[in-house]
Write a protein that holds these residues in place. Structure first.
Motif, PDB file in Angstrom:
ATOM      1  N   ALA A 298      48.372  45.757  38.088  1.00 35.74           N
ATOM      2  CA  ALA A 298      48.903  45.226  39.157  1.00 35.74           C
ATOM      3  C   ALA A 298      46.622  45.013  39.772  1.00 35.74           C
ATOM      4  O   ALA A 298      46.428  45.552  39.235  1.00 35.74           O
ATOM      5  CB  ALA A 298      49.732  46.098  39.855  1.00 35.74           C
ATOM      6  N   CYS A 299      47.405  44.834  40.696  1.00 34.62           N
ATOM      7  CA  CYS A 299      46.154  44.490  42.042  1.00 34.62           C
ATOM      8  C   CYS A 299      46.353  43.675  43.282  1.00 34.62           C
ATOM      9  O   CYS A 299      47.368  43.404  43.198  1.00 34.62           O
ATOM     10  CB  CYS A 299      44.845  43.477  41.101  1.00 34.62           C
ATOM     11  N   ASP A 300      46.346  44.081  44.197  1.00 43.00           N
ATOM     12  CA  ASP A 300      45.483  43.744  45.304  1.00 43.00           C
ATOM     13  C   ASP A 300      45.249  42.340  45.660  1.00 43.00           C
ATOM     14  O   ASP A 300      43.958  42.666  46.238  1.00 43.00           O
ATOM     15  CB  ASP A 300      45.468  44.878  46.531  1.00 43.00           C
ATOM     16  N   GLY A 301      45.092  40.737  45.620  1.00 45.78           N
ATOM     17  CA  GLY A 301      44.257  40.256  45.661  1.00 45.78           C
ATOM     18  C   GLY A 301      43.767  40.222  46.772  1.00 45.78           C
ATOM     19  O   GLY A 301      42.147  39.249  47.065  1.00 45.78           O
ATOM     20  N   TRP A 302      44.641  41.388  47.953  1.00 46.06           N
ATOM     21  CA  TRP A 302      43.873  40.444  49.267  1.00 46.06           C
ATOM     22  C   TRP A 302      42.350  41.163  49.457  1.00 46.06           C
ATOM     23  O   TRP A 302      41.249  41.078  49.817  1.00 46.06           O
ATOM     24  CB  TRP A 302      44.431  40.316  50.932  1.00 46.06           C
ATOM     25  N   ARG A 303      42.630  42.412  48.640  1.00 49.25           N
ATOM     26  CA  ARG A 303      41.506  43.523  48.633  1.00 49.25           C
ATOM     27  C   ARG A 303      40.744  42.977  47.874  1.00 49.25           C
ATOM     28  O   ARG A 303      39.543  43.350  47.916  1.00 49.25           O
ATOM     29  CB  ARG A 303      41.782  44.839  48.121  1.00 49.25           C
ATOM     30  N   GLU A 304      40.978  42.468  46.223  1.00 52.26           N
ATOM     31  CA  GLU A 304      40.187  41.961  45.499  1.00 52.26           C
ATOM     32  C   GLU A 304      39.145  41.114  45.809  1.00 52.26           C
ATOM     33  O   GLU A 304      38.484  41.130  44.592  1.00 52.26           O
ATOM     34  CB  GLU A 304      41.068  42.243  44.162  1.00 52.26           C
ATOM     35  N   VAL A 305      39.734  40.021  45.627  1.00 53.02           N
ATOM     36  CA  VAL A 305      39.107  38.783  45.445  1.00 53.02           C
ATOM     37  C   VAL A 305      37.899  38.304  47.305  1.00 53.02           C
ATOM     38  O   VAL A 305      38.582  38.956  48.353  1.00 53.02           O
ATOM     39  CB  VAL A 305      40.501  37.227  45.755  1.00 53.02           C
ATOM     40  N   ARG A 306      37.155  38.234  46.610  1.00 52.64           N
ATOM     41  CA  ARG A 306      35.756  37.735  47.757  1.00 52.64           C
ATOM     42  C   ARG A 306      35.601  36.711  47.705  1.00 52.64           C
ATOM     43  O   ARG A 306      35.941  35.720  47.126  1.00 52.64           O
ATOM     44  CB  ARG A 306      34.634  38.209  47.907  1.00 52.64           C
ATOM     45  N   LEU A 307      35.203  35.723  49.319  1.00 57.67           N
ATOM     46  CA  LEU A 307      35.145  34.679  48.989  1.00 57.67           C
ATOM     47  C   LEU A 307      33.416  34.471  50.359  1.00 57.67           C
ATOM     48  O   LEU A 307      33.543  35.163  51.131  1.00 57.67           O
ATOM     49  CB  LEU A 307      35.664  33.469  50.231  1.00 57.67           C
ATOM     50  N   GLY A 308      32.616  34.110  49.231  1.00 59.89           N
ATOM     51  CA  GLY A 308      31.142  34.627  49.626  1.00 59.89           C
ATOM     52  C   GLY A 308      30.622  36.238  50.300  1.00 59.89           C
ATOM     53  O   GLY A 308      30.281  36.540  51.426  1.00 59.89           O
TER      54      GLY A 308
ATOM     55  N   ARG B 182      39.308  40.159  32.338  1.00 59.94           N
ATOM     56  CA  ARG B 182      38.350  41.549  31.782  1.00 59.94           C
ATOM     57  C   ARG B 182      38.934  42.895  31.280  1.00 59.94           C
ATOM     58  O   ARG B 182      38.299  43.480  30.723  1.00 59.94           O
ATOM     59  CB  ARG B 182      37.541  41.326  33.220  1.00 59.94           C
ATOM     60  N   ASN B 183      40.506  42.874  31.729  1.00 60.54           N
ATOM     61  CA  ASN B 183      40.482  44.232  31.195  1.00 60.54           C
ATOM     62  C   ASN B 183      42.061  43.689  31.344  1.00 60.54           C
ATOM     63  O   ASN B 183      43.133  43.743  31.711  1.00 60.54           O
ATOM     64  CB  ASN B 183      40.901  45.491  32.077  1.00 60.54           C
ATOM     65  N   PRO B 184      43.505  43.285  30.105  1.00 59.83           N
ATOM     66  CA  PRO B 184      44.362  42.763  29.484  1.00 59.83           C
ATOM     67  C   PRO B 184      45.502  43.917  29.985  1.00 59.83           C
ATOM     68  O   PRO B 184      46.652  43.524  29.869  1.00 59.83           O
ATOM     69  CB  PRO B 184      43.779  42.195  28.395  1.00 59.83           C
TER      70      PRO B 184
ATOM     71  N   PHE C  58      46.930  35.415  41.123  1.00 61.82           N
ATOM     72  CA  PHE C  58      45.446  34.735  41.020  1.00 61.82           C
ATOM     73  C   PHE C  58      44.488  35.610  40.330  1.00 61.82           C
ATOM     74  O   PHE C  58      43.589  35.975  39.616  1.00 61.82           O
ATOM     75  CB  PHE C  58      44.842  33.677  41.712  1.00 61.82           C
ATOM     76  N   ALA C  59      44.859  37.051  41.370  1.00 54.01           N
ATOM     77  CA  ALA C  59      43.748  38.224  40.879  1.00 54.01           C
ATOM     78  C   ALA C  59      44.081  39.063  39.557  1.00 54.01           C
ATOM     79  O   ALA C  59      42.866  39.375  38.892  1.00 54.01           O
ATOM     80  CB  ALA C  59      43.300  38.951  42.344  1.00 54.01           C
ATOM     81  N   LEU C  60      45.335  38.552  39.126  1.00 52.46           N
ATOM     82  CA  LEU C  60      45.551  39.894  38.345  1.00 52.46           C
ATOM     83  C   LEU C  60      45.366  39.045  37.540  1.00 52.46           C
ATOM     84  O   LEU C  60      44.345  39.380  36.062  1.00 52.46           O
ATOM     85  CB  LEU C  60      47.412  39.806  39.048  1.00 52.46           C
ATOM     86  N   ALA C  61      45.453  37.927  36.785  1.00 53.01           N
ATOM     87  CA  ALA C  61      45.283  36.700  35.744  1.00 53.01           C
ATOM     88  C   ALA C  61      43.421  36.852  35.571  1.00 53.01           C
ATOM     89  O   ALA C  61      43.197  37.204  34.443  1.00 53.01           O
ATOM     90  CB  ALA C  61      45.686  35.258  36.045  1.00 53.01           C
ATOM     91  N   ALA C  62      42.664  37.161  36.950  1.00 53.55           N
ATOM     92  CA  ALA C  62      41.651  37.200  36.543  1.00 53.55           C
ATOM     93  C   ALA C  62      41.267  38.507  36.112  1.00 53.55           C
ATOM     94  O   ALA C  62      39.712  38.988  35.898  1.00 53.55           O
ATOM     95  CB  ALA C  62      40.352  36.749  37.808  1.00 53.55           C
ATOM     96  N   ALA C  63      40.998  39.492  36.481  1.00 54.15           N
ATOM     97  CA  ALA C  63      41.266  40.660  36.172  1.00 54.15           C
ATOM     98  C   ALA C  63      41.905  40.878  35.203  1.00 54.15           C
ATOM     99  O   ALA C  63      41.286  41.851  34.056  1.00 54.15           O
ATOM    100  CB  ALA C  63      41.871  42.243  37.108  1.00 54.15           C
TER     101      ALA C  63
END
Length: 74
Positions: free
Chosen positions: A39-49, A33-35, A25-30
């Protein structure tokens, strides 16, 4: 900011696609903004509140109480 839905099965729906992991999910969202993002680490990139999802993951691994979720019981 992006919004996504977590299904009862635990998958994440974003942009009309269902993702089986937070990193997918985090990579799709990223990539929105930047096709070229590879890669990305969703646990570190995704925030809730304002808190990284890593806080909930760490609590689970350590057997500790999870942080209160925004809008949930405190």
């Amino acid at each position: 900011r992006v919004a996504a839905e977590v299904t009862p099965r635990g998958t994440i729906v974003f942009g009309g696609e269902e993702h089986g992991s937070i990193s997918s999910f985090a990579l799709a969202a990223a990539r929105g903004r930047n096709p070229a993002r590879q890669a990305c680490d969703g646990w570190r990139e995704v925030r809730l509140g304002g808190r990284r999802m890593e806080a909930w993951r760490r609590a689970f691994i350590e057997g500790a109480a999870p942080p209160a979720a925004p809008g949930g019981p405190h």
